[in-house]
Write an enzyme that holds these catalytic residues in place. Sequence first.
Site, PDB file in Angstrom:
ATOM      1  N   HIS A 193       5.034   5.165  -1.387  1.00 49.55           N
ATOM      2  CA  HIS A 193       4.272   5.018  -2.341  1.00 49.55           C
ATOM      3  C   HIS A 193       4.790   4.561  -3.800  1.00 49.55           C
ATOM      4  CE1 HIS A 193       5.633   9.134  -3.718  1.00 49.55           C
ATOM      5  NE2 HIS A 193       5.494   8.695  -4.870  1.00 49.55           N
ATOM      6  N   ASP A 227       4.823   8.662   4.162  1.00 53.77           N
ATOM      7  CA  ASP A 227       5.245   8.326   2.970  1.00 53.77           C
ATOM      8  C   ASP A 227       6.839   7.819   2.967  1.00 53.77           C
ATOM      9  OD1 ASP A 227       5.138   7.780   0.301  1.00 53.77           O
ATOM     10  OD2 ASP A 227       5.543   9.905  -0.300  1.00 53.77           O
ATOM     11  N   SER A 303      10.940  10.182  -7.089  1.00 56.33           N
ATOM     12  CA  SER A 303      10.188  10.080  -5.624  1.00 56.33           C
ATOM     13  C   SER A 303      11.246   8.770  -4.749  1.00 56.33           C
ATOM     14  CB  SER A 303       8.985   9.249  -5.789  1.00 56.33           C
ATOM     15  OG  SER A 303       7.893  10.312  -6.058  1.00 56.33           O
TER      16      SER A 303
END
Length: 448
Positions: A193, A227, A303
Amino acid sequence: MCDNLIHRGRPPEEVVLTYRQRENLVRPVVLRYERELPPCMREEEPQALPPRQAAIAPQEKKKRWGVRLFVGVSLLVSLVCLGTGIWYVGQYGWALPQASQAPDNRNIPPEEDYFYFDQGPENKEISIRRYPTGGAYRLSLVSAGELPVLSPSEIYDQVTASTVTVLGHQGNYRSVGTGIIFSEDGYVLTNCHVIEGCSACTVLITDRYGVDTRYDARLVGCDEDVDLAVLKVSGKDLPAAQFGVSDDLMVGDPAYAIGNPLGVELRNTLTSGIISAINRDVDVDGVTMTLIQTTAALNSGNSGGPLINQYGQVVGVNTIKMMSEYDTIEGLGFAVPSSLALRWVNELIAFGQLQPQPVLGVSISRIPDTLPDGTSALRVEKVFEGLTGDRAGLREGDYVVAFNNQRVTSTEQILAIRRDLSVGDQVPIRVYRNGEYLDLMMDMMAEQ
């Protein structure tokens, strides 16, 4: 008498005097002084307004008074509304009035009000230039074994050089995330993402002197369900991080995270916490992900960064932080376990996408049972028709004793063994049924 008098130093002014001359010629005496009075002594009559203005003037006065009254009332109402709003927010937060009708539940938002941090743009198509797949390098995990426990500063020194900044670009859109170098020739692991919706990607590698080196990154492969994304930069002798075995983690173990919270300004920030849960199933946008839960602080930009154990090994890839529109939530960070990521990363390097995963096609109890001979085994609760277990001859009520020639006493052990299997593999399974042991063969089928 003189008719005119001249005063020295003053301009001549006319003075008229009338006086009596004879008795038979009596005339009234009028004394007149021909000079204007000063302004302060005059009584000036007010000038009459024209008829139209005289009619409008009273109306204007009334109108002004009305405006003043309206402004005053409006200010008073505004102050009352502002005070009411401040009181309401203090009592109930930002919830709608309907949500506040049940005072006992106003601080417990419904589950769907939670959302996950660092989600990408609506257009998730990734058009970053591709790097050829099929490279020879493969990620491997190293057991902690007898490695020494490191202090937080030692962990930071060991891993920060391998932690990079990942910048995604698409028109005016920009994304900032973190990545992990896992090979000396420039393979970088991050979250999918982080680069969603991007057509270009840049990686910043910071050396121990704080100097950044910028690399144009190419996409090796990615998968949004897990992810994860693998990038490639043209570098040599880069500082690669060591990956540990997340299956060895225990709840309460120290955990550390390095990343770029809130963007590049605070990059390579170290946070610490503990492992809160292992193999936590979390639903993210309709996809169930098995993740590590940690209290190490994660924020926007973390992230794709490393979750690190007390030995300085990367045991997870930080992916989400749970948040709420109603409550402040801290200490709920999640990471993809390294033991799960291992297979996916290597498949992305080899094929650019994930390969079909083998499935057992059975539901197995988490609580082991003890067989009459004292052996621990796991009961088969359900067999799904047409899948691997059904075709191998498994039945409900069977007890699994061994899988792929390994004794098993927990579902975690079975799942760990399955991670190393591929579709088409022939896998032996031993079960206990009606007082006897049976050896069956499972032909691993793809997940449907």
